[in-house]
Design a protein around this motif. Structure first.
Motif, PDB file in Angstrom:
ATOM      1  N   MET A 239       0.849  -1.190   0.000  1.00  0.00           N
ATOM      2  CA  MET A 239       0.000   0.000   0.000  1.00  0.00           C
ATOM      3  C   MET A 239       0.882   1.237   0.000  1.00  0.00           C
ATOM      4  SD  MET A 239      -1.395   0.339   3.951  1.00  0.00           S
ATOM      5  CE  MET A 239      -2.047  -1.315   4.035  1.00  0.00           C
ATOM      6  N   SER A 240       0.294   2.373  -0.344  1.00  0.00           N
ATOM      7  CA  SER A 240       1.055   3.618  -0.326  1.00  0.00           C
ATOM      8  C   SER A 240       1.359   4.009   1.120  1.00  0.00           C
ATOM      9  CB  SER A 240       0.282   4.739  -1.019  1.00  0.00           C
ATOM     10  OG  SER A 240      -0.836   5.132  -0.225  1.00  0.00           O
ATOM     11  N   VAL A 241       2.419   4.756   1.310  1.00  0.00           N
ATOM     12  CA  VAL A 241       2.750   5.198   2.667  1.00  0.00           C
ATOM     13  C   VAL A 241       1.670   6.131   3.205  1.00  0.00           C
ATOM     14  CG1 VAL A 241       5.228   4.840   2.422  1.00  0.00           C
ATOM     15  CG2 VAL A 241       4.240   7.046   1.768  1.00  0.00           C
ATOM     16  N   LYS A 242       0.983   6.842   2.329  1.00  0.00           N
ATOM     17  CA  LYS A 242      -0.122   7.709   2.771  1.00  0.00           C
ATOM     18  C   LYS A 242      -1.260   6.876   3.328  1.00  0.00           C
ATOM     19  CE  LYS A 242      -3.220  11.388   1.225  1.00  0.00           C
ATOM     20  NZ  LYS A 242      -3.612  12.276   0.092  1.00  0.00           N
ATOM     21  N   ASP A 243      -1.625   5.785   2.639  1.00  0.00           N
ATOM     22  CA  ASP A 243      -2.698   4.922   3.138  1.00  0.00           C
ATOM     23  C   ASP A 243      -2.279   4.244   4.433  1.00  0.00           C
ATOM     24  OD1 ASP A 243      -4.305   5.593   1.025  1.00  0.00           O
ATOM     25  OD2 ASP A 243      -3.827   3.814  -0.168  1.00  0.00           O
TER      26      ASP A 243
ATOM     27  N   HIS B 286      -4.161   4.383   8.146  1.00  0.00           N
ATOM     28  CA  HIS B 286      -4.494   3.182   8.922  1.00  0.00           C
ATOM     29  C   HIS B 286      -3.888   3.264  10.323  1.00  0.00           C
ATOM     30  CE1 HIS B 286      -5.213  -1.062   9.781  1.00  0.00           C
ATOM     31  NE2 HIS B 286      -3.947  -1.138  10.174  1.00  0.00           N
ATOM     32  N   LEU B 287      -2.622   3.679  10.398  1.00  0.00           N
ATOM     33  CA  LEU B 287      -1.968   3.784  11.699  1.00  0.00           C
ATOM     34  C   LEU B 287      -2.613   4.860  12.569  1.00  0.00           C
ATOM     35  CD1 LEU B 287       1.762   3.482  10.560  1.00  0.00           C
ATOM     36  CD2 LEU B 287       0.421   1.748  11.778  1.00  0.00           C
ATOM     37  N   HIS B 288      -3.042   5.950  11.947  1.00  0.00           N
ATOM     38  CA  HIS B 288      -3.687   7.037  12.675  1.00  0.00           C
ATOM     39  C   HIS B 288      -4.998   6.573  13.300  1.00  0.00           C
ATOM     40  CE1 HIS B 288      -4.833  11.089  13.740  1.00  0.00           C
ATOM     41  NE2 HIS B 288      -5.941  10.997  13.022  1.00  0.00           N
ATOM     42  N   GLU B 289      -5.753   5.787  12.551  1.00  0.00           N
ATOM     43  CA  GLU B 289      -7.035   5.274  13.053  1.00  0.00           C
ATOM     44  C   GLU B 289      -6.848   4.343  14.240  1.00  0.00           C
ATOM     45  OE1 GLU B 289      -8.847   3.399   9.751  1.00  0.00           O
ATOM     46  OE2 GLU B 289      -9.248   5.287   8.660  1.00  0.00           O
TER      47      GLU B 289
ATOM     48  N   ARG C 275       4.196  14.193  16.146  1.00  0.00           N
ATOM     49  CA  ARG C 275       3.811  12.798  16.378  1.00  0.00           C
ATOM     50  C   ARG C 275       4.407  11.944  15.252  1.00  0.00           C
ATOM     51  NH1 ARG C 275      -1.663  11.843  16.052  1.00  0.00           N
ATOM     52  NH2 ARG C 275      -1.895  13.745  14.801  1.00  0.00           N
ATOM     53  N   PHE C 276       4.938  10.791  15.637  1.00  0.00           N
ATOM     54  CA  PHE C 276       5.608   9.919  14.672  1.00  0.00           C
ATOM     55  C   PHE C 276       5.090   8.496  14.783  1.00  0.00           C
ATOM     56  CE2 PHE C 276       8.552  13.380  15.369  1.00  0.00           C
ATOM     57  CZ  PHE C 276       9.084  13.630  14.100  1.00  0.00           C
ATOM     58  N   ALA C 277       5.136   7.804  13.642  1.00  0.00           N
ATOM     59  CA  ALA C 277       4.897   6.360  13.607  1.00  0.00           C
ATOM     60  C   ALA C 277       6.102   5.711  12.951  1.00  0.00           C
ATOM     61  CB  ALA C 277       3.626   6.038  12.828  1.00  0.00           C
ATOM     62  N   LEU C 278       6.451   4.535  13.429  1.00  0.00           N
ATOM     63  CA  LEU C 278       7.623   3.831  12.919  1.00  0.00           C
ATOM     64  C   LEU C 278       7.250   2.375  12.676  1.00  0.00           C
ATOM     65  CD1 LEU C 278      10.720   4.106  12.364  1.00  0.00           C
ATOM     66  CD2 LEU C 278      11.078   3.321  14.714  1.00  0.00           C
ATOM     67  N   ARG C 279       7.477   1.902  11.471  1.00  0.00           N
ATOM     68  CA  ARG C 279       7.165   0.518  11.120  1.00  0.00           C
ATOM     69  C   ARG C 279       8.262  -0.066  10.247  1.00  0.00           C
ATOM     70  NH1 ARG C 279       4.097   1.440  14.518  1.00  0.00           N
ATOM     71  NH2 ARG C 279       1.893   0.856  14.754  1.00  0.00           N
ATOM     72  N   ARG C 280       8.397  -1.398  10.321  1.00  0.00           N
ATOM     73  CA  ARG C 280       9.370  -2.108   9.504  1.00  0.00           C
ATOM     74  C   ARG C 280       8.685  -2.514   8.198  1.00  0.00           C
ATOM     75  NH1 ARG C 280      14.684  -1.622   9.582  1.00  0.00           N
ATOM     76  NH2 ARG C 280      15.877  -3.562   9.740  1.00  0.00           N
ATOM     77  N   VAL C 281       9.313  -2.180   7.052  1.00  0.00           N
ATOM     78  CA  VAL C 281       8.698  -2.418   5.755  1.00  0.00           C
ATOM     79  C   VAL C 281       9.762  -2.830   4.743  1.00  0.00           C
ATOM     80  CG1 VAL C 281       6.900  -0.675   6.183  1.00  0.00           C
ATOM     81  CG2 VAL C 281       8.982  -0.030   4.934  1.00  0.00           C
ATOM     82  N   ILE C 282       9.304  -3.218   3.566  1.00  0.00           N
ATOM     83  CA  ILE C 282      10.157  -3.293   2.380  1.00  0.00           C
ATOM     84  C   ILE C 282       9.510  -2.443   1.303  1.00  0.00           C
ATOM     85  CG2 ILE C 282      11.192  -5.560   2.841  1.00  0.00           C
ATOM     86  CD1 ILE C 282       9.156  -6.750   0.865  1.00  0.00           C
TER      87      ILE C 282
END
Length: 405
Positions: free
Chosen positions: A252-256, A260-263, A283-290
């Motif tokens: 998915m796009s980083v915007k989407d 999702h994370l905001h919700e 405010r920050f979110a951090l996730r592991r992705v490829i």
């Protein structure tokens, strides 16, 4: 600059000019460089060739001869920008790295506003310097940063295709045959290659989304042995990794993903440093992705860092970061935020050293003028590192230090 000029500072400046002169070769070039550099370091509203010559020559009858001498040095004299910049970089790094290690290599670009149509590379194009599309040249830069200092070491003039592919314009502007059209990310990679070849201490490559959104740019940086922490545009596609490091769900796009994370309450407040007026936080979110849509050979686990500022309807920035897992969230945030220090460096280079004051039209002259400005800035940074060790100031204060402090 004036506060550095005690007797020892003057001795260091003379020795530094001697080092640059050894690279330039010839008494005439040595003398012309010193005159030009002192013109940039000294007082004066305009720091193009003609006013520098006028200030350097007290005899009005000899001003024109001085003007022609400096003009020849800037436009026609055949000396190596790379070798001069390499010497200046080594000098400044000697002082900087005695105090702190290099943390980051920062890629960015800035506009050189112009009135006419004949200066090499000029056209109507967007520049963040003006915040709009305007008539300008664009220079792409590479800088090195420690925790408290920031040193620009290289610049390349961006040549739009309207210049790069026009034989008449090329001849008039004296654009070398080997210089072909390159995108800004390609120019950045070119400078990174040069820095690696010159043995510059490595750091994490930082860049905004104009560079980081290019998967080719990211792949080139990694192939050169550097990690990166770069901005990407909101439509960049990624795939979330589970705790075992395996792809989880659809790309998915980083915007989407941010929505999702905001919700689901995935953002947390973090203060990364003290500002001049109040702490800097978001405010920050951090996730592991490829990254999705890139060859498997280029895929590796990345950090996706998303910045969402208070009161805004959507995130301000998205970053992909290739550094290892051992960095904390706050360390990652502090790292990516270092890129904005470049804006202050541009202000200093233009406002104090006349980086954008060159009025000539030719390709060699633009690069020679920029090289002298970089040499001047390198000396100032070395002096500042000697006068203001990190123990005497906080990192936030260092970032805000004016050039002549």
């Amino acid at each position: 600059m004036r506060t550095f000029m005690d007797a020892q500072g003057i001795e260091r400046l003379e020795a530094y000019f001697q080092k640059i002169g050894d690279v330039l070769g010839g008494d005439s070039r040595r003398g012309s460089f010193a005159l030009y550099a002192m013109g940039l370091l000294g007082e004066g509203e305009r720091k193009s060739v003609e006013p520098i010559a006028a200030r350097a020559c007290p005899d009005p009858d000899k001003t024109e001869a001085m003007h022609q001498r400096l003009l020849h040095f800037a436009v026609n004299s055949r000396w190596s920008d790379r070798e001069v910049r390499r010497e200046a970089t080594g000098y400044a790094l000697g002082a900087m790295t005695q105090r702190e290690p290099i943390e980051a290599w920062i890629v960015d670009d800035t506009g050189f506003l112009k009135q006419g149509k004949h200066s090499v590379g000029v056209q109507r194009q967007y520049t963040g310097s003006a915040g709009k599309i305007t008539n300008c040249q664009i220079g792409v830069s590479l800088s090195l940063a420690t925790r408290t200092e920031h040193l620009p070491i290289d610049f390349e003039l961006y040549l739009p295709e309207s210049w790069a592919n026009d034989s008449v314009r090329r001849q008039e502007a004296r654009i070398p045959e080997e210089v072909t059209f390159k995108t800004k990310p390609q120019l950045a990679v070119q400078m990174i290659r040069r820095a690696i070849a010159d043995g510059v201490p490595k750091g994490v490559a930082l860049a905004d989304s104009a560079y980081g959104s290019s998967s080719e740019f990211r792949a080139q940086v990694r192939s050169l042995g550097l990690h990166y922490a770069v901005g990407v545009d909101p439509q960049t596609a990624v795939c979330l990794l589970d705790d075992e490091g395996r792809p989880q769900g659809e790309a998915m796009s980083v915007k989407d993903m941010a929505s999702h994370l905001h919700e689901h309450g995935g953002f947390r407040r973090c203060t990364w440093r003290s500002g001049t007026r109040e702490p800097l936080w978001a405010r920050f979110a951090l996730r592991r992705v490829i990254a999705a849509g890139v060859p498997k050979s280029q895929q590796e686990p990345l950090w996706l860092l998303i910045e969402w500022r208070e009161g805004e309807s959507e995130p301000a920035n998205y970053f992909l970061v290739s550094v290892p897992e051992r960095m904390s969230k706050k360390q990652l945030i502090r790292l990516v935020m270092q890129r904005w220090r470049t804006e202050r460096v541009y202000e200093d280079l233009k406002g104090e050293l006349g980086l954008d004051h060159y009025e000539g039209r030719r390709f060699p002259g633009w690069h020679h003028h920029v090289s002298v400005a970089l040499c001047c800035y390198a000396f100032i940074i070395a002096e500042r590192a000697r006068h203001f060790p990190p123990s005497a100031r906080g990192a936030g204060e260092a970032h805000a230090q004016p050039l002549q402090a």
